[in-house]
Motif scaffolding. Sequence first.
Motif, PDB file in Angstrom:
ATOM      1  N   ARG A   1       0.797  -1.232   0.000  1.00 20.35           N
ATOM      2  CA  ARG A   1       0.000   0.000   0.000  1.00 20.35           C
ATOM      3  C   ARG A   1       0.824   1.275   0.000  1.00 20.35           C
ATOM      4  NH1 ARG A   1      -2.092  -1.743   5.262  1.00 20.35           N
ATOM      5  NH2 ARG A   1      -0.473  -1.328   6.757  1.00 20.35           N
ATOM      6  N   GLN A   2       2.173   1.165   0.117  1.00 18.07           N
ATOM      7  CA  GLN A   2       2.967   2.386   0.014  1.00 18.07           C
ATOM      8  C   GLN A   2       3.036   2.871  -1.433  1.00 18.07           C
ATOM      9  OE1 GLN A   2       6.399   0.763   2.169  1.00 18.07           O
ATOM     10  NE2 GLN A   2       6.304   2.620   3.387  1.00 18.07           N
TER      11      GLN A   2
ATOM     12  N   PRO B   1       1.449   4.362  -4.656  1.00 16.20           N
ATOM     13  CA  PRO B   1       0.225   5.101  -4.989  1.00 16.20           C
ATOM     14  C   PRO B   1      -0.702   4.199  -5.826  1.00 16.20           C
ATOM     15  CG  PRO B   1       2.193   6.392  -5.500  1.00 16.20           C
ATOM     16  CD  PRO B   1       2.663   5.019  -5.152  1.00 16.20           C
TER      17      PRO B   1
ATOM     18  N   LYS C   1       7.216  10.745  -7.123  1.00 18.77           N
ATOM     19  CA  LYS C   1       6.265  11.032  -6.052  1.00 18.77           C
ATOM     20  C   LYS C   1       6.762  10.451  -4.732  1.00 18.77           C
ATOM     21  CE  LYS C   1       2.302  10.417  -9.095  1.00 18.77           C
ATOM     22  NZ  LYS C   1       1.148   9.554  -9.306  1.00 18.77           N
TER      23      LYS C   1
ATOM     24  N   ALA D   1       3.035   6.649  -0.706  1.00 17.00           N
ATOM     25  CA  ALA D   1       1.674   6.865  -0.223  1.00 17.00           C
ATOM     26  C   ALA D   1       1.705   6.737   1.291  1.00 17.00           C
ATOM     27  CB  ALA D   1       0.739   5.834  -0.833  1.00 17.00           C
TER      28      ALA D   1
END
Lengths: 262, 273
Positions: B97-98, B100, B263, B266
Amino acid sequence: MAALEVRHLSLVRGDYEVLHDISLTVEPGETLGIIGPSGSGKSSLLRCLNRLEEPAPGTVFLYGEDITTLPVVALRRRVGMVFQQPAMFPGTVADNITYGPSLRGEALAPERVKALLDMVLLGPELAGRPAAELSGGQAQRVAIARALANEPDVLLLDEPTSSLDPIATRTVEETLAALRERLGLTLVWVSHAVEQARRVADRVLLLDGGRVVALDRAERLLDPQTGDERALAFAQGDSNGLHHEATNRARPGRPAVSAEET
Amino acid sequence: MLNDTFNTIDAALGNLTDLPRIGLALLLVILAAGISRWQRADLERDLAVAAARAFVQLIAIGYLLEVIFNQDNPLWTTALLAVMIGIAARTAGRRGRQTPAASRVALLSIGIGSVLTLAVLIVAGVFDYTPQAIIPIGGMIIGNAMTVAAQVMDRMAVDLHDQRALIESRLALGATSRQASHQQFRRALRNAMIPHIDTTKTTGLIKLPGAMTGMILAGASPLAAVQLQLIVMYMLVGAVTFTGLIAAYLTYRAFFTGAHQLKALAPSSGAAA
């Protein structure tokens, strides 16, 4: 025409305003120093200039052209960047220096590699050395040579000496001074040390809380008698007068600067 | 109508003829709980929950499979495959889940990787599209695809984060995001594929693989069992490679903007969905 112009640049990350309404120009061949407390937005401002962060359209111009309209890969060749930690790529020093041109299929001649090493005051024998074996100061100068291989118009420097010892710091400063002389390179130099900014910069920008606090010629801004009091306070390691700090104590002989004014 | 249902359940329960043997095997779990208590490993509760869950889940899936096998309708088989892919994607998406848009990356890579592998096997005529073949085979493929997708996403997220300075140095020299993250892409893919390649290399030398063990236990000849096992191993190499490649590609895409900007991770507290 200005080499770089920033017009009313703001940058929001999440619901936090990192930069607020920044405007400035950098003339060709000039060195602009940027100082300010950590977290004041110095690096973010620099990263907007080569689009590692995304500025809003119509806020950053390179020789009159809105940088968001340029192909980003071409922009980054024209606006090089050197980071705080010189991250060396695997391979030799020569592999590092030829990386930029190799991305577009250009092979850099060995003489050119040697000339670039010479520009950053390193001997030609270093070319074949594994980059991982370099000292911090050598690595940082290779990082500068690596950026120069793209023949940039502007070089952005993000605290290039803050991870180096005083001697290495001095050689990196001398290297960059020599480059200005030789190539007429335009520099935007974020520094953690006010003394350094005074030594290397033509003009100095004091940034705090993402806002321009002061922008003036280095010797005027940082003059001990007549300089900007907020810049001088910051130079003395006292950021109480700055927006960054919640408290702001009045000191004898100098009125307190309230957070609202800055 | 109601009587019919009762009759079905009676018949079904009558099919659980191995309950005494399951009960005896359960003795080992009880023994384990005893050891846990004696050594204060504090695992008795977990053991009880695990044993109970395994029983309920497997009996339930057994009945579901009975029903689907008896229907012999390809739509049911397809629906079950879709559910399996959905559950696998949820699990992998939560672990990675890290990244994006982790759920989307997991669903697409597991879905495309699994379907592609199954399609090759069916088109080549290795298996027919019958529930007896496709559901267990699909389960193995989807299970392995899930592990690989999660590994690739996790490894790439960690590497892209830890090696941010290196990647941004490349970007700043005019590298595209693909060029700048090439090493991390390669490493994540290798990292996920190597265990499968090693298992394939040593298979039979260290332990007998699951599908083969099952067949031999069920009375098939060892030679029949190894032949099926070979098909399974080759197909899993394919499934793992397809899924790993798609997951690595989508993860790299998720981490960069169109303007070749890297980026941040997340936020790990954020929901996976």
